[in-house]
Design a protein around this motif. Sequence first.
Motif, PDB file in Angstrom:
ATOM      1  N   UNK A   1     -32.306 -52.025 -57.318  1.00  0.00           N
ATOM      2  CA  UNK A   1     -32.354 -50.669 -56.750  1.00  0.00           C
ATOM      3  C   UNK A   1     -33.774 -50.122 -56.788  1.00  0.00           C
ATOM      4  N   UNK A   2     -34.493 -50.388 -57.878  1.00  0.00           N
ATOM      5  CA  UNK A   2     -35.866 -49.920 -58.004  1.00  0.00           C
ATOM      6  C   UNK A   2     -36.811 -50.638 -57.053  1.00  0.00           C
ATOM      7  N   UNK A   3     -36.553 -51.938 -56.819  1.00  0.00           N
ATOM      8  CA  UNK A   3     -37.453 -52.746 -55.990  1.00  0.00           C
ATOM      9  C   UNK A   3     -37.129 -52.689 -54.504  1.00  0.00           C
ATOM     10  N   UNK A   4     -35.967 -52.175 -54.144  1.00  0.00           N
ATOM     11  CA  UNK A   4     -35.557 -52.164 -52.732  1.00  0.00           C
ATOM     12  C   UNK A   4     -36.569 -51.481 -51.817  1.00  0.00           C
ATOM     13  N   UNK A   5     -37.149 -50.317 -52.203  1.00  0.00           N
ATOM     14  CA  UNK A   5     -38.143 -49.692 -51.310  1.00  0.00           C
ATOM     15  C   UNK A   5     -39.395 -50.543 -51.117  1.00  0.00           C
ATOM     16  N   UNK A   6     -39.676 -51.454 -52.055  1.00  0.00           N
ATOM     17  CA  UNK A   6     -40.878 -52.285 -51.963  1.00  0.00           C
ATOM     18  C   UNK A   6     -40.637 -53.606 -51.240  1.00  0.00           C
ATOM     19  N   UNK A   7     -39.396 -53.895 -50.907  1.00  0.00           N
ATOM     20  CA  UNK A   7     -39.052 -55.179 -50.295  1.00  0.00           C
ATOM     21  C   UNK A   7     -39.864 -55.487 -49.028  1.00  0.00           C
ATOM     22  N   UNK A   8     -40.073 -54.523 -48.104  1.00  0.00           N
ATOM     23  CA  UNK A   8     -40.845 -54.838 -46.889  1.00  0.00           C
ATOM     24  C   UNK A   8     -42.280 -55.252 -47.178  1.00  0.00           C
ATOM     25  N   UNK A   9     -42.840 -54.793 -48.298  1.00  0.00           N
ATOM     26  CA  UNK A   9     -44.226 -55.133 -48.616  1.00  0.00           C
ATOM     27  C   UNK A   9     -44.397 -56.610 -48.924  1.00  0.00           C
ATOM     28  N   UNK A  10     -43.306 -57.284 -49.328  1.00  0.00           N
ATOM     29  CA  UNK A  10     -43.382 -58.690 -49.691  1.00  0.00           C
ATOM     30  C   UNK A  10     -42.891 -59.616 -48.574  1.00  0.00           C
ATOM     31  N   UNK A  11     -42.527 -59.042 -47.439  1.00  0.00           N
ATOM     32  CA  UNK A  11     -42.058 -59.848 -46.308  1.00  0.00           C
ATOM     33  C   UNK A  11     -43.258 -60.207 -45.442  1.00  0.00           C
ATOM     34  N   UNK A  12     -43.874 -61.347 -45.739  1.00  0.00           N
ATOM     35  CA  UNK A  12     -45.097 -61.733 -45.038  1.00  0.00           C
ATOM     36  C   UNK A  12     -44.860 -61.986 -43.553  1.00  0.00           C
ATOM     37  N   UNK A  13     -43.686 -62.506 -43.204  1.00  0.00           N
ATOM     38  CA  UNK A  13     -43.423 -62.812 -41.793  1.00  0.00           C
ATOM     39  C   UNK A  13     -43.445 -61.543 -40.950  1.00  0.00           C
ATOM     40  N   UNK A  14     -42.832 -60.472 -41.464  1.00  0.00           N
ATOM     41  CA  UNK A  14     -42.820 -59.216 -40.715  1.00  0.00           C
ATOM     42  C   UNK A  14     -44.182 -58.540 -40.755  1.00  0.00           C
ATOM     43  N   UNK A  15     -44.868 -58.656 -41.897  1.00  0.00           N
ATOM     44  CA  UNK A  15     -46.145 -57.980 -42.057  1.00  0.00           C
ATOM     45  C   UNK A  15     -47.214 -58.569 -41.147  1.00  0.00           C
ATOM     46  N   UNK A  16     -47.212 -59.896 -41.000  1.00  0.00           N
ATOM     47  CA  UNK A  16     -48.283 -60.549 -40.273  1.00  0.00           C
ATOM     48  C   UNK A  16     -47.919 -60.934 -38.842  1.00  0.00           C
ATOM     49  N   UNK A  17     -46.715 -60.615 -38.397  1.00  0.00           N
ATOM     50  CA  UNK A  17     -46.229 -61.140 -37.122  1.00  0.00           C
ATOM     51  C   UNK A  17     -47.035 -60.659 -35.927  1.00  0.00           C
ATOM     52  N   UNK A  18     -47.552 -59.435 -35.948  1.00  0.00           N
ATOM     53  CA  UNK A  18     -48.186 -58.868 -34.761  1.00  0.00           C
ATOM     54  C   UNK A  18     -49.709 -58.947 -34.793  1.00  0.00           C
ATOM     55  N   UNK A  19     -50.281 -59.610 -35.778  1.00  0.00           N
ATOM     56  CA  UNK A  19     -51.733 -59.669 -35.899  1.00  0.00           C
ATOM     57  C   UNK A  19     -52.215 -61.098 -35.670  1.00  0.00           C
ATOM     58  N   UNK A  20     -53.188 -61.249 -34.792  1.00  0.00           N
ATOM     59  CA  UNK A  20     -53.817 -62.546 -34.563  1.00  0.00           C
ATOM     60  C   UNK A  20     -55.126 -62.574 -35.343  1.00  0.00           C
ATOM     61  N   UNK A  21     -55.171 -63.398 -36.379  1.00  0.00           N
ATOM     62  CA  UNK A  21     -56.330 -63.394 -37.269  1.00  0.00           C
ATOM     63  C   UNK A  21     -57.434 -64.356 -36.844  1.00  0.00           C
ATOM     64  N   UNK A  22     -57.161 -65.189 -35.845  1.00  0.00           N
ATOM     65  CA  UNK A  22     -58.148 -66.184 -35.429  1.00  0.00           C
ATOM     66  C   UNK A  22     -59.419 -65.477 -34.956  1.00  0.00           C
TER      67      UNK A  22
END
Length: 204
Positions: free
Chosen positions: A121-142
Amino acid sequence: MDTASFLSVLTSFPTNIFFVPFVILFFVMAIDMVFDFADAAFGELDFFDFDAETGGSLLIPPVLSHVPLAVALCVTFFVGTVMSYYVDTLALVHLEGVVATAAKIATVPVSAIASLHVASWLLKPLQPLFDKEKTFATVNYIGMRARVHSSTVTQERGEVVVTHQGNEYLLDVVAETSAPMAYGDEVVILSKVEDSKNYVVTKI
């Protein structure tokens, strides 16, 4: 309750079942934030998968499978410490002998299961911060420049920080050559390794 009595409860059974692992994990995580030794030693090895090991058990909240294992365990042991401490000082203190021992043993699994659900319950609000696929999906780092975040970057592992539109992103990388790269060095991202989350970088 004075400090000596407080520490006595924390280091005695059953509270120490939760308190000792919490202290160890907390200091390991704190040291790793400074020296980044865990990544250098273990790389991307995954020692435990909540989803695979529990098979979707109701005892393990699904939220805990989406945050780093060390974070999930540290928060769980902290919550377990608090629960066990108050159970010991408010309820178990009135018991004696075999009854007290049996009651203490019985509280361990109860506190453990309860702490898992409170931690989720305490960590649920932080869950999106650890989802690398969603976090990095729209950025092209090349082609972007980055700064080395790990102690070193080798042809096997490393980490860099990329600043994009005011946000900082932590990426797993490998070096293009054997040229040494250390913390703080400026690098450029050349490509992404196929079937991997790693990016190839070279020193500027």
